[in-house]
Design a protein around this motif. Structure first.
Motif, mmCIF file in Angstrom:
data_model
loop_
_atom_site.group_PDB
_atom_site.id
_atom_site.type_symbol
_atom_site.label_atom_id
_atom_site.label_comp_id
_atom_site.label_asym_id
_atom_site.label_seq_id
_atom_site.Cartn_x
_atom_site.Cartn_y
_atom_site.Cartn_z
ATOM 1 N N UNK A 27 52.728 3.119 61.452
ATOM 2 C CA UNK A 27 52.432 2.256 60.499
ATOM 3 C C UNK A 27 50.699 2.363 60.321
ATOM 4 N N UNK A 28 50.709 2.306 58.686
ATOM 5 C CA UNK A 28 49.362 2.623 58.400
ATOM 6 C C UNK A 28 48.658 1.123 57.636
ATOM 7 N N UNK A 29 49.495 0.700 56.827
ATOM 8 C CA UNK A 29 48.962 -0.505 56.364
ATOM 9 C C UNK A 29 49.945 -1.829 56.796
ATOM 10 N N UNK A 30 49.423 -2.964 57.066
ATOM 11 C CA UNK A 30 49.958 -3.990 57.602
ATOM 12 C C UNK A 30 49.612 -5.366 56.913
ATOM 13 N N UNK A 31 50.332 -6.006 56.277
ATOM 14 C CA UNK A 31 49.917 -6.878 55.397
ATOM 15 C C UNK A 31 50.462 -8.392 55.911
ATOM 16 N N UNK A 32 49.786 -9.182 56.269
ATOM 17 C CA UNK A 32 50.358 -10.429 57.026
ATOM 18 C C UNK A 32 49.520 -11.615 56.506
ATOM 19 N N UNK A 33 48.840 -11.753 55.305
ATOM 20 C CA UNK A 33 47.939 -12.567 54.886
ATOM 21 C C UNK A 33 48.919 -13.613 54.387
ATOM 22 N N UNK A 34 48.526 -14.958 53.983
ATOM 23 C CA UNK A 34 49.122 -16.300 53.588
ATOM 24 C C UNK A 34 50.354 -16.417 54.279
ATOM 25 N N UNK A 35 50.126 -16.508 55.643
ATOM 26 C CA UNK A 35 51.270 -17.047 56.573
ATOM 27 C C UNK A 35 50.617 -18.213 57.409
ATOM 28 N N UNK A 36 51.069 -18.365 58.545
ATOM 29 C CA UNK A 36 50.911 -19.335 59.368
ATOM 30 C C UNK A 36 50.544 -18.968 60.825
ATOM 31 N N UNK A 37 50.117 -17.911 60.850
ATOM 32 C CA UNK A 37 49.564 -17.405 62.193
ATOM 33 C C UNK A 37 48.368 -17.975 62.752
ATOM 34 N N UNK A 38 48.213 -18.366 64.138
ATOM 35 C CA UNK A 38 47.275 -18.759 64.783
ATOM 36 C C UNK A 38 46.654 -17.837 65.882
ATOM 37 N N UNK A 39 47.567 -16.832 66.321
ATOM 38 C CA UNK A 39 46.864 -16.127 67.185
ATOM 39 C C UNK A 39 47.760 -14.502 66.910
ATOM 40 N N UNK A 40 47.007 -13.432 67.460
ATOM 41 C CA UNK A 40 47.717 -12.147 67.353
ATOM 42 C C UNK A 40 47.895 -11.477 68.626
ATOM 43 N N UNK A 41 49.048 -10.919 68.627
ATOM 44 C CA UNK A 41 49.276 -10.247 69.732
ATOM 45 C C UNK A 41 48.102 -9.057 70.424
ATOM 46 N N UNK A 42 47.876 -8.734 71.604
ATOM 47 C CA UNK A 42 47.125 -7.680 72.139
ATOM 48 C C UNK A 42 47.639 -6.491 71.686
ATOM 49 N N UNK A 43 49.100 -6.421 71.753
ATOM 50 C CA UNK A 43 49.766 -5.105 71.565
ATOM 51 C C UNK A 43 49.462 -4.442 70.097
ATOM 52 N N UNK A 44 48.892 -5.544 69.198
ATOM 53 C CA UNK A 44 48.599 -4.932 67.850
ATOM 54 C C UNK A 44 47.699 -3.595 67.854
ATOM 55 N N UNK A 45 46.757 -3.672 69.076
ATOM 56 C CA UNK A 45 45.724 -2.837 68.894
ATOM 57 C C UNK A 45 46.562 -1.272 69.297
ATOM 58 N N UNK A 46 47.638 -1.463 69.861
ATOM 59 C CA UNK A 46 48.346 -0.105 70.223
ATOM 60 C C UNK A 46 48.754 0.762 68.888
ATOM 61 N N UNK A 47 48.871 -0.134 67.558
ATOM 62 C CA UNK A 47 49.269 0.852 66.371
ATOM 63 C C UNK A 47 48.061 1.679 66.019
ATOM 64 N N UNK A 48 47.871 2.473 66.822
ATOM 65 C CA UNK A 48 46.674 3.634 66.658
ATOM 66 C C UNK A 48 46.759 4.201 65.076
ATOM 67 N N UNK A 49 47.646 4.076 64.282
ATOM 68 C CA UNK A 49 47.769 4.792 62.948
ATOM 69 C C UNK A 49 47.410 3.822 61.922
ATOM 70 N N UNK A 50 46.951 2.519 62.302
ATOM 71 C CA UNK A 50 46.858 1.433 61.315
ATOM 72 C C UNK A 50 45.463 1.767 60.541
#
Length: 934
Positions: A793-816
């Motif tokens: 995955x190269x582009x991830x759009x999560x704007x305009x949601x109700x997120x309060x935290x992000x998972x630490x595993x998001x850092x493993x998406x090395x191609x982002x």
């Protein structure tokens, strides 16, 4: 005779003064043809006159030829002389002038002003005989015939709504009115009845003695003037007058008395019935409005221009037909008929593009004609709603017919009641000594002739009324067809009208059918479009259109036209146009000049329904690559769009009715073999089956459902070659499983849905080519940990949601490379984001961040960092390590100062630094100078 008595002198002076004041005294005095009888009440009464002599009018007979004294000495002597010399017959059998003079003397006076003193006054009525011709005229305060014009006064323009029978009836009513006025004049100016006593016994009296007088009496009167002897009745003139009036009221039949007045009354009723619908408020307003519009349409220069153009087209018909046949032969035999029909519709537009042979309309005339089209449309809608004009005309015609039968019946019954001799029996023996009288109705002979003449006119009038009824009920007057006008003018779109609109046009045809022909020009939409086209061509010249040319997002040279009344012909002179965008242009018909746009590849029809002849379909079939159509409903999409074989992109927007799923509107998609991009914005409940029919070659599919829930997405599995998929506002609550079967999918957009959980994100590992995932504008509260599986995955759009935290595993998406988590409720960022070494774009604005992890600045490739509108109190000096940074947003935070290490960001300039001016001014001068360098 000796000296005149004082009475004679007084009367003589009075008559002399009256004659002098009225101008009636000629050279011959009151004798011969110039004599005139004038009732004088201006002379004061004698002091010794009796009450009777003051209450009754004095009789002043004219002098006899050869007499020495023109005026008797007193009324008593006049009475005695009349009995001694001539008897009663001297007044009944004198020449008509004397009798009329005697009758006029009995008329009451008419005063012009207020009374100034008590006593007699001069009557303003006088009866004159012309000295030369002997013609009789009535002068004074009589009502002239011209006063009756108010009953028939109408606007001259109303004549167009008066057929021949109404015109004939109008002249007949004028003739009948003249009969009535003539009879009324005779009633006022001449004796009504003259009576003589009968010497028959009362018990033996009958009408026989009076009837026996008729033949002999008339023949003797006609023989010549001679002395006739008869019985002496010894009656006073006042007694004769009294008996005449009494017998007139009691013995004469009412029809003989009131015949002329009845004629006038009946005629006035006929006049009112004929013109009542021109005066009634509910009808007169519509008639006046219609007449006004009709006159303007008839005289409008555009009417002549439109009819002249049609005549020119009809003359060019054979040549056009040969040209059309040539084009169709090249198109192929299967499309010949269809092409021929299309050519007929488009050919009038071709004439407009050529230099017109008729003189061009100026701007003012064009605007007036344009306003007339609007008036005609509104008037037609208003008038076609009811039939009050038709109903009112029928009612007044029925009333005239009923009136005709009533008048005809009672006139035929009572016309014989007008008799010359009338027997009268009144109990006046105590006053006159006689109770039986034989009376002569002086106007009976003339009235009988007038009555038969009047009945004849009434019969002719009734025949016209009956014919009117026949015309009203024999023909369908509430419907009017312009078929003959359509055939003659060639304007095949002139609509038929109904109700009151149709009725008025039927009446106009009775006057002149040319009016309806010229009026029909303003009912034709083709005529209106020609007028708009003419005005449009004057306004939009090629030079003006070239100024609107610009490059669009795809780099094509585009001409955009919005909210015009039509398509200017000058558009097709710009051969360099590559993209044509038409927005809010109603009823577009592409002329043959479209073939001049040889570089046209893109066409946008936004609320602009367009018709395309078959010959132009052949021209655009292989040239046009992109087309956009936006309309109210998808059924309005032109069918010729699906015949463009070379089309690569098709964008459709409109409502999707339930019945459209079974219609053939979208079924033609399977014919578009070259189609690669399909965008459908509608409210469909499921993916149309025709969409999956093009799955073999479709690469991009965009479905915007405007919030309606989209069900039955299993058919998406057929889109094996699909690379981009947009399911926007489709009411999705979970990610559809059919998407995970799309092995070629590279981009997925699930914007503006109802996603709360994205646990299915793990299944995206089957979509090995997925590089862009847009989950923005949803209700996602957390991101699952197995997001780490999306390594590609190269582009991830999560704007305009109700997120309060992000998972630490998001850092493993090395191609982002792009991460958009703005417009959420994040309070902190995981330090593992520093592992995203490929990250170039990070958007975390509009959150609640109080600090940034130092590991974030290990992302050396960051070019865009959006941190605006958070709760940051300081910015780490490590930001200087982001040498590739070109855009930094810090507005809306709690920063007190900026680190001077920003100067190490060599790619950051002042235009890319979004921060408050006070903070920027706090930077060292050399840092600011460095940022402001170009």
């Amino acid at each position: 005779m000796g000296q005149s008595s004082p009475d004679a002198s007084r009367l003589k002076g009075c008559f002399a003064s009256v004659r002098a004041s009225s101008g009636l005294l000629g050279q011959g005095g009151m004798s011969g043809g110039g004599e005139a009888a004038i009732l004088s009440r201006s002379c004061p009464p004698r002091p010794d006159s009796s009450p009777r002599s003051q209450s009754l009018p004095a009789l002043v007979p004219p002098p006899r030829p050869g007499s020495s004294s023109p005026i008797p000495r007193s009324p008593e002597k006049v009475s005695r002389l009349g009995r001694a010399r001539q008897g009663p017959r001297s007044w009944a059998q004198r020449p008509s002038q004397s009798v009329l003079t005697w009758w006029i003397l009995q008329l009451p006076p008419l005063r012009d002003g207020p009374r100034q003193e008590a006593g007699p006054r001069l009557c303003t009525w006088h009866f004159c005989r012309s000295p030369n011709s002997g013609a009789v005229s009535l002068t004074g305060k009589m009502i002239p015939v011209a006063e009756f014009k108010q009953f028939t006064e109408q606007q001259p323009a109303f004549k167009v709504l008066k057929p021949w029978w109404d015109v004939l009836a109008e002249y007949l009513t004028v003739a009948m009115l003249m009969i009535g006025v003539f009879g009324c004049t005779l009633q006022v100016t001449q004796d009504k009845i003259i009576c003589l006593p009968s010497h028959e016994l009362r018990e033996n009296f009958s009408e026989a003695p009076c009837q026996q007088l008729l033949p002999r009496g008339v023949s003797e009167q006609m023989g010549g003037l001679r002395e006739v002897s008869g019985l002496k009745n010894n009656l006073d003139l006042q007694q004769y007058s009294f008996i005449n009036q009494l017998c007139y009221e009691t013995a004469l039949h009412w029809y003989a008395k009131y015949f002329p007045y009845l004629v006038v009354i009946h005629t006035l009723i006929f006049m009112v019935c004929t013109s009542f619908w021109f005066k009634f408020p509910g009808t007169s307003s519509k008639i006046e409005h219609f007449i006004s519009i009709l006159g303007k349409c008839f005289d409008s220069p555009w009417t002549t221009r439109a009819l002249s153009e049609v005549s020119g087209e009809n003359q060019k018909g054979p040549t056009t037909g040969r040209a059309t046949a040539t084009v169709e032969a090249s198109a192929g035999p299967g499309k010949a008929n269809e092409g021929e029909k299309e050519q007929v519709l488009v050919e009038p537009e071709k004439v407009v593009t050529e230099p017109p042979a008729v003189t061009l309309l100026d701007k003012k005339e064009g605007e007036q004609a344009k306003a007339l089209f609007e008036k005609v449309k509104k008037f037609r809608v208003h008038v076609e709603e009811g039939d009050i004009l038709y109903t009112m005309y029928i009612r007044q015609t029925v009333l005239k017919v009923c009136k005709f039968f009533a008048i005809l019946v009672y006139n035929l019954v009572y016309v014989e009641k007008i008799s010359f001799l009338v027997a009268c029996r009144v109990e006046t023996s105590e006053v006159t000594g006689y109770a039986s009288f034989c009376c002569n109705h002086t106007k009976a002979h003339l009235f009988s002739k007038l009555a038969f003449c009047y009945i004849s006119f009434v019969c002719v009038y009734g025949i016209t009324c009956l014919y009117t009824l026949y015309w009203l009920f024999h023909r369908p007057l509430k419907e009017y067809s312009f078929r003959s006008v359509r055939e003659e003018t060639g304007m095949g779109d002139i609509p038929d009208v109904k109700n009151d609109f149709a009725f008025m046009l039927h009446l106009i045809d009775q006057y002149d059918s040319l009016y309806s022909k010229r009026f029909a020009v303003f009912l034709s939409e083709v005529s209106e479009s020609r007028l708009k086209q003419l005005n449009l061509n004057h306004e939009w010249t090629p030079e003006k259109l070239r100024q609107k040319l610009q490059r669009n997002a795809r780099g094509r040279l585009e001409l955009a036209l919005c909210m015009l009344p039509g398509l200017p012909d000058a558009v097709f002179e710009l051969s360099e146009v590559e993209a044509l965008r038409l927005e809010a242009i109603c009823d577009v018909t592409f002329p043959p000049g479209l073939s001049q746009l040889v570089h046209l590849q893109e066409l946008s029809l936004l609320h602009s329904p367009a018709r395309l002849p078959f010959s132009l379909q052949i021209f655009l079939r292989d040239r046009l690559k992109v087309i956009r159509v936006k309309c109210e409903e998808l059924r309005e999409v032109p069918l010729w769009v699906f015949g463009l074989r070379g089309l690569e992109e098709l964008h459709l927007e409109g409502l999707f009715p339930p019945e459209l799923a079974r219609a053939a509107t979208l079924e033609s998609l399977r014919e578009l073999k070259q189609l690669k991009v399909l965008s459908l914005r509608s409210n469909a409940s499921k993916v149309p089956a025709s969409v999956t029919d093009v799955a073999g070659h479709l690469q991009r599919l965009s479905l915007h459902n405007d919030g309606a829930r989209l069900l039955a997405l299993n058919s998406l599995k057929k889109l094996a070659a699909l690379r981009e998929l947009e399911l926007v506002a489709c009411g999705l609550e979970r990610i559809p499983h059919a998407i995970f079967s799309l092995g070629a999918l590279q981009e997925l957009d699930l914007k503006d849905n109802r996603l709360r959980s994205i646990e299915e994100i793990l299944s995206f590992q089957h979509c090995r080519k997925l590089v862009t995932l847009r989950l923005w504008h949803n209700q996602i509260a957390y991101v699952p940990e197995h997001v780490r599986k999306l390594r590609g995955l190269e582009q991830l759009y999560l704007s305009h949601n109700k997120l309060e935290t992000l998972p630490t595993q998001l850092g493993l998406c090395s191609g982002l490379r792009l991460l958009d988590i703005s417009h959420n409720g994040l309070r902190s960022l995981p330090p593992e984001l520093g592992l995203l070494q490929s990250l170039q774009h990070l958007a975390v604005s509009y959150n609640a961040l109080e600090a940034l992890p130092e590991e974030l600045f290990f992302c050396r490739k960051l070019r865009t960092l959006l941190l605006g509108y958070n709760h940051l109190s300081q910015l780490s000096p490590q930001v200087g390590a982001l040498r590739a940074l070109s855009r930094l947003e810090l507005k809306g935070n709690r920063l007190e100062a900026l680190p001077e290490e920003l100067g190490n960001c060599v790619g950051l300039k002042r235009v890319g630094l979004l921060v408050e001016d006070t903070l920027y001014e706090g930077l060292p001068a050399e840092v600011r100078e460095k940022m402001e360098e170009e």
